[in-house]
Design an enzyme around this catalytic site. Structure first.
Site, PDB file in Angstrom:
ATOM      1  N   ASP A   1      40.636  45.150  38.900  1.00 49.46           N
ATOM      2  CA  ASP A   1      40.305  44.002  39.754  1.00 49.46           C
ATOM      3  C   ASP A   1      38.915  44.053  40.410  1.00 49.46           C
ATOM      4  O   ASP A   1      38.487  45.105  40.889  1.00 49.46           O
ATOM      5  CB  ASP A   1      41.269  43.901  40.948  1.00 49.46           C
TER       6      ASP A   1
HETATM    7  C1  FRU Z   1      46.293  43.961  40.256  1.00 47.40           C
HETATM    8  C2  FRU Z   1      46.658  45.236  40.976  1.00 47.40           C
HETATM    9  C3  FRU Z   1      46.610  45.058  42.471  1.00 47.40           C
HETATM   10  C4  FRU Z   1      46.393  46.452  42.966  1.00 47.40           C
HETATM   11  C5  FRU Z   1      45.476  47.014  41.909  1.00 47.40           C
HETATM   12  C6  FRU Z   1      45.667  48.465  41.622  1.00 47.40           C
HETATM   13  O1  FRU Z   1      45.761  44.169  38.979  1.00 47.40           O
HETATM   14  O2  FRU Z   1      47.919  45.691  40.547  1.00 47.40           O
HETATM   15  O3  FRU Z   1      47.750  44.454  43.005  1.00 47.40           O
HETATM   16  O4  FRU Z   1      45.830  46.476  44.223  1.00 47.40           O
HETATM   17  O5  FRU Z   1      45.715  46.267  40.730  1.00 47.40           O
HETATM   18  O6  FRU Z   1      44.669  48.943  40.759  1.00 47.40           O
END
Ligand code: FRU
Length: 495
Positions: free
Chosen positions: A38
């Site tokens: 992300d």
């Molecule tokens: C979304 C997610 C978020 C989390 C992150 C962990 O892709 O699952 O909810 O904070 O990735 O890497």
């Protein structure tokens, strides 16, 4: 600085030099080394854009989450900064998950992120998820001694402490602060929670802003919440969705809601909900407001279900979408590549009123880093079909088709070189008036199709070998077409 962060910073500095040329996307953002998911803390701070990202420097797969960091003047050419956060405290030793950034009144930058501690030997791999703060100057960040600032105790009754993450923070006009975070409730439904703070440091629960009531998956992640063109937009990324005819696909999808937000009572009334993207590889987007007032979005250009299904192994894995300008027209959210991309245009080829029938190529129209604008005029008659093939050679191609009578655009990567049994095509509905506008951004490992000026976007990653550079057009039933194509220079390529 902790040893864990110092080690990550040294590692990325050394390893970056070993990434073979040509293994990165041409003009899409990719991690300095290792793995990216992300976007985090996407913001404007001290005269430049900042992009942090979920980052596992030590290999091209998800692992203990750090925050990578980069800055840019124009959202296309990025300069890496040292990793900003590492999982180096007792309350985040399991990872520094997603979060956002804001500027404090004293000029420092505040990050709020999800701090994770895994439960020992838990068969479901759960972790306690709390929210924590770090503060810095755009390069170095220190974690707040009062962390974590939001914990299980701040959840409403029934809130699941293992599914509580991804805070988006902002400051209200009266100087007080808000955060919205994702949570799962006691019925395995998703909810978005609103928190309040006087000063940005001490936080309390305010209210449950939205619940999914068993629509749109079982858990939402990565909320964003902002005002745009007279509406209040809520963006989320839903997990475990069911397939639904030509709107959402099964698995993980990002969605947007438009609605009204009453600031007095802090209540949100949702009006419509739609997919953010009609391709396969798009998730966890975040937005910022640029100094000129534009609302700009960037997403993780991957589908979490298939991110680990690839068969091509690159030392660097994961990329962001092109940053996109958002607007609302007739109640719909439109997305367009940021206008700064025009600075990277080269080698224009233009054709007006070309008649298309048999599969044909056009001189000057080929390549793997391309910005191609195309308007197709076609009789909406049964059996008529327009197709554009790209990233093509004797063995491979990816295909965009338009069925004017059905009012459907299809993006299909069946012959793109994929070696896994995963979904390969997606449809988006368009009008049946026989005119289609497509803007295709093609890069070495991806395609983004902006349909009808960004009313719908279809995003997919590609594993096709880079020598596949042909582009062809064909039309069963005949079509005419206007087209303008540019080569897109890479961010680090000289003019
Ligand atoms: C979304 C997610 C978020 C989390 C992150 C962990 O892709 O699952 O909810 O904070 O990735 O890497």
């Amino acid at each position: 600085m902790s040893q864990i962060l110092e080690k990550a910073r040294e590692y990325e500095l050394q390893q970056e030099k070993t990434v073979p040329p040509g293994t990165r996307p041409g003009y899409h953002f990719s991690p300095r080394v290792g793995w990216l998911n992300d976007p985090n803390g996407f913001s404007w701070y001290k005269g430049q854009f900042h992009l942090f990202y979920q980052y596992h420097p030590y290999g091209p797969q998800w692992g203990p989450m750090h925050w990578g960091h980069a800055v840019s003047k124009d959202l296309i050419r990025w300069q890496y900064k040292p990793a900003a956060l590492a999982p180096d405290t007792p309350y985040d030793e399991g990872g520094c998950f997603s979060g956002t950034a804001e500027t404090l009144p004293d000029g420092r930058q505040l990050l709020m992120y999800t701090s994770v501690v895994w439960l020992p030997d838990d068969p479901d791999h759960r972790g306690f998820q709390t929210q924590s703060l770090a503060v810095g100057d755009g390069e170095n960040y220190s974690k707040y001694e009062g962390n974590p600032v939001l914990t299980a105790e701040d959840l409403p009754k029934g809130g699941n402490p293992y599914e509580f993450r991804d805070p988006k923070i902002w400051q209200e006009e009266d100087g007080t602060w808000r955060a919205i975070a994702a949570n799962q409730n006691e019925t395995e439904g998703a909810q978005m929670l609103l928190f309040r703070s006087r000063d940005g440091w001490s936080w309390e629960f305010a209210k449950t802003l939205v619940r999914n009531d068993h629509r749109l998956g079982t858990m939402w992640e990565c909320p964003d919440f902002f005002r745009l063109d007279g509406k209040q937009v809520l963006i989320g990324s839903a997990m475990n969705m069911l397939e639904d005819d030509r709107e959402f696909h099964s698995g993980n999808n990002s969605f947007y809601m438009t609605g009204e937000y009453d600031r007095e009572s802090e209540s949100y009334r949702e009006e419509v909900v739609r997919p953010m993207d009609y391709g396969i590889d798009f998730y966890a987007p975040q937005t910022l407001e640029a100094p000129d007032g534009r609302r700009i979005l960037i997403g993780w250009m991957q589908n979490p279900d298939t991110a680990n299904q690839r068969t091509v192994s690159n030392p660097v894995f994961g990329q962001m979408t092109i940053p996109r300008e958002l607007s609302i027209r007739d109640g719909k959210l439109y997305q367009q590549p940021v206008r700064e991309i025009a600075e990277y245009h080269d080698d224009m080829a233009e054709y007006q009123g070309v008649t298309i029938e048999e599969e044909t190529s056009l001189p000057g129209v080929s390549g793997r880093q391309v910005d191609l604008d195309c308007t197709v005029y076609m009789e909406p008659r049964k059996g008529n079909r327009f197709t554009m093939r790209f990233a093509k050679d004797a063995d491979f191609y990816t295909e965009l088709s338009y069925f004017p009578e059905e009012g459907i655009v299809r993006l299909d990567r069946k012959f793109s070189g994929q070696r896994r049994a995963i979904i390969r095509h997606r449809d988006a509905k368009v009008s049946t008036d026989g005119v289609l506008k497509i803007r295709l951004l093609l890069d070495r490992y991806s395609v983004e199709a902006f349909v009808n000026e960004g009313e719908k976007v279809m995003t997919m990653t590609l594993e096709t070998r880079l020598s596949a550079e042909e582009i062809t057009f064909a039309a069963e039933g005949g079509a005419t077409m206007d087209i303008r194509k540019y080569r897109l220079r890479s961010g680090d390529e000289q003019k």
